[in-house]
Design an enzyme around this catalytic site. Structure first.
Site, PDB file in Angstrom:
ATOM      1  N   GLY A 200     -41.927 -38.708  17.234  1.00  0.00           N
ATOM      2  CA  GLY A 200     -40.604 -39.186  16.834  1.00  0.00           C
ATOM      3  C   GLY A 200     -40.534 -39.361  15.334  1.00  0.00           C
ATOM      4  N   ALA A 203     -39.684 -44.339  11.302  1.00  0.00           N
ATOM      5  CA  ALA A 203     -39.215 -45.715  11.514  1.00  0.00           C
ATOM      6  C   ALA A 203     -39.705 -46.262  12.851  1.00  0.00           C
ATOM      7  CB  ALA A 203     -37.688 -45.766  11.445  1.00  0.00           C
ATOM      8  N   GLY A 205     -42.120 -44.903  14.566  1.00  0.00           N
ATOM      9  CA  GLY A 205     -43.577 -44.822  14.510  1.00  0.00           C
ATOM     10  C   GLY A 205     -44.201 -46.115  14.001  1.00  0.00           C
ATOM     11  N   GLU A 222     -47.067 -38.446  15.853  1.00  0.00           N
ATOM     12  CA  GLU A 222     -46.555 -37.148  15.400  1.00  0.00           C
ATOM     13  C   GLU A 222     -45.131 -37.379  14.897  1.00  0.00           C
ATOM     14  OE1 GLU A 222     -48.266 -34.459  15.164  1.00  0.00           O
ATOM     15  OE2 GLU A 222     -50.068 -35.112  16.223  1.00  0.00           O
ATOM     16  N   CYS A 257     -38.820 -31.193  13.667  1.00  0.00           N
ATOM     17  CA  CYS A 257     -39.562 -32.014  12.710  1.00  0.00           C
ATOM     18  C   CYS A 257     -40.264 -31.178  11.641  1.00  0.00           C
ATOM     19  CB  CYS A 257     -40.585 -32.884  13.430  1.00  0.00           C
ATOM     20  SG  CYS A 257     -41.826 -31.954  14.364  1.00  0.00           S
TER      21      CYS A 257
END
Length: 449
Positions: A200, A203, A205, A222, A257
């Protein structure tokens, strides 16, 4: 095709979550997952889950992401996952084999054993909701772990599909699905796990890492990042445009990402590069990109509003595109030019079909300085045929991975580990590295008596 009318729309009751975690931990303690035979059986079952439900997967994905192309779903969400599973099955006995340590011979015999971490938690994102959950799950199975899977509630239909399918194919004593949002995730994070694997944004994380720290639970994070593209003063700009446009706009409409976020180019080449981007966008998506079958839509209204605000905040810098349609969740492929570190768009990851061009005076020294100033990205691309220039970019910048003369990331290469560094994450996975991610390499010394 599974009927969604038979699926419950309710979330997993929070009151059940602690019991689910405890049940998994007890199953691991009994050694149910340890044998190679069991692991291979479960991996084959996971592979069968995909093979027998491709149509249901495509329907669920297209309901969650409007106009998402079927080939993209089949390749990334089905074929790539199956390839990962096949590699794990093929090599599992080699991965599990003890490694001899010659230096231990003076005391007896020494071995390194890959031992499963234990009971694990896998939290997935919404952009590739199947791949980014099932690939880590395959690694957990291969390593001999138990796992609770928490798919993204934003991908409602895929999450419910997994909730229904996993118990039909996998051993429910060891592998479970929690369907839910913030409350359910918060309840999971209060529990003690032996490893948390999260995909994700940075923030969230940080929230995951903070919760894990209370139990001293290791994490694999990740995350994403502001991914740069560096274009030298001599490379063919049309070749640059072709690969950057594909990765920024065509693949999942930039909701990736590892997609390029901004391009660093010499001031004298900015105009020519933008012209090349415009030509390639026109050739790829046609005169009206909104009608192109190659452009899916944004995830939801909230995501559309966020990107519309990005365009509004940077409207004086928009040199191409800028159009939008709220009812269709559509943002036109757009280019923001003449940006610098103070430009609003450079503050956060865009995660959508907007590309930023940052002109600099000296492409080598200025590009390195800018990349070093910003948080470490997940991915970086360098376009140059000058070995000295490329080497400077490789050695003086840091990123999760780097590609030369392509905007495709290391994500697509089977032999590479995938993962970030610093703000873009910690830990790595894919193929052998996924097995290692869910394992602890334990030294065992057999001393002479």
């Amino acid at each position: 095709v599974l009927s969604y009318l038979t699926m419950s729309s309710s979330y997993t009751p929070v009151s059940l979550i602690s019991r689910m975690v405890r049940s998994n931990a007890e199953s691991f303690a009994k050694g149910l997952t340890l044998s190679a035979q069991y692991r291979i059986e479960q991996l084959n079952a996971l592979k069968l889950l995909i093979a027998e439900n491709i149509e249901s997967i495509v329907i669920a994905e297209q309901q969650d992401m409007l106009k998402r192309a079927r080939p993209e779903i089949e390749i990334i969400e089905c074929q790539m996952v199956t390839q990962e599973i096949d590699q794990l099955i093929k090599n599992l006995h080699n991965y599990m084999a003890p490694q001899s340590v010659a230096e231990a011979s003076v005391m007896g015999k020494g071995e390194l054993l890959y031992c499963p971490r234990g009971n694990t938690l896998i939290i997935g994102p919404w952009n590739f909701p199947l791949n980014l959950v099932l690939v880590p799950l395959a690694g957990a199975i291969a390593a001999g772990c138990t796992a609770i899977v928490k798919p993204s509630e934003v991908s409602e239909n895929v999450s419910r599909l997994l909730e229904k399918l996993l118990p039909l194919y996998l051993d429910s004593r060891c592998y479970k699905v929690v369907h839910g949002g913030v409350a359910e995730t918060s309840a999971l994070l209060k529990e003690k796990f032996d490893l948390i694997f999260f995909t994700g944004g940075p923030a969230v994380g940080k929230i995951i890492a903070t919760a894990a720290a209370k139990h001293l639970t290791p994490c694999i994070l990740e995350l994403g990042g502001k991914n740069p593209v560096v274009v030298d003063d001599f490379i063919d700009l049309d070749k640059v445009a072709k690969t950057v446009v594909q990765e920024r706009y065509a693949l999942n409409c930039g909701q990736v990402c590892a997609a390029p976020e901004y391009v660093l180019v010499s001031e004298k080449r900015q105009g020519a590069l933008i012209d090349a981007f415009k030509r390639e966008i026109g050739e790829k998506f046609g005169k009206n990109p909104q009608e192109s079958p190659l452009l899916c839509r944004l995830k939801n209204k909230k995501h559309w509003e966020r990107l519309k605000n990005v365009l509004d905040e940077n409207k004086q810098f928009v040199v191409y595109g800028g159009g939008s349609d709220a009812d269709d969740l559509y943002i036109e492929p757009s280019i923001v030019a003449n940006a610098d570190l103070s430009t609003p768009i450079m503050k956060d990851e865009v995660f959508g079909p907007i590309l930023t061009v940052v002109p600099v005076k000296d492409i080598e020294s200025d590009a390195i300085k800018i990349i070093q100033t910003l948080p470490k990205p997940l991915f970086m691309a360098v376009f140059s045929e000058d070995d000295k220039f490329v080497n400077a970019m490789v050695t003086r910048t840091d990123s999760g991975g780097l590609s030369v003369n392509t905007a495709s990331s290391h994500f697509v290469v089977p032999g590479f580990p995938f993962g970030g560094t610093g703000n873009s994450g910690m830990g790595r996975y894919h193929h052998k590295y996924t097995f290692e991610a869910f394992s602890h390499q334990k030294p065992v010394l057999y001393a002479k008596i």
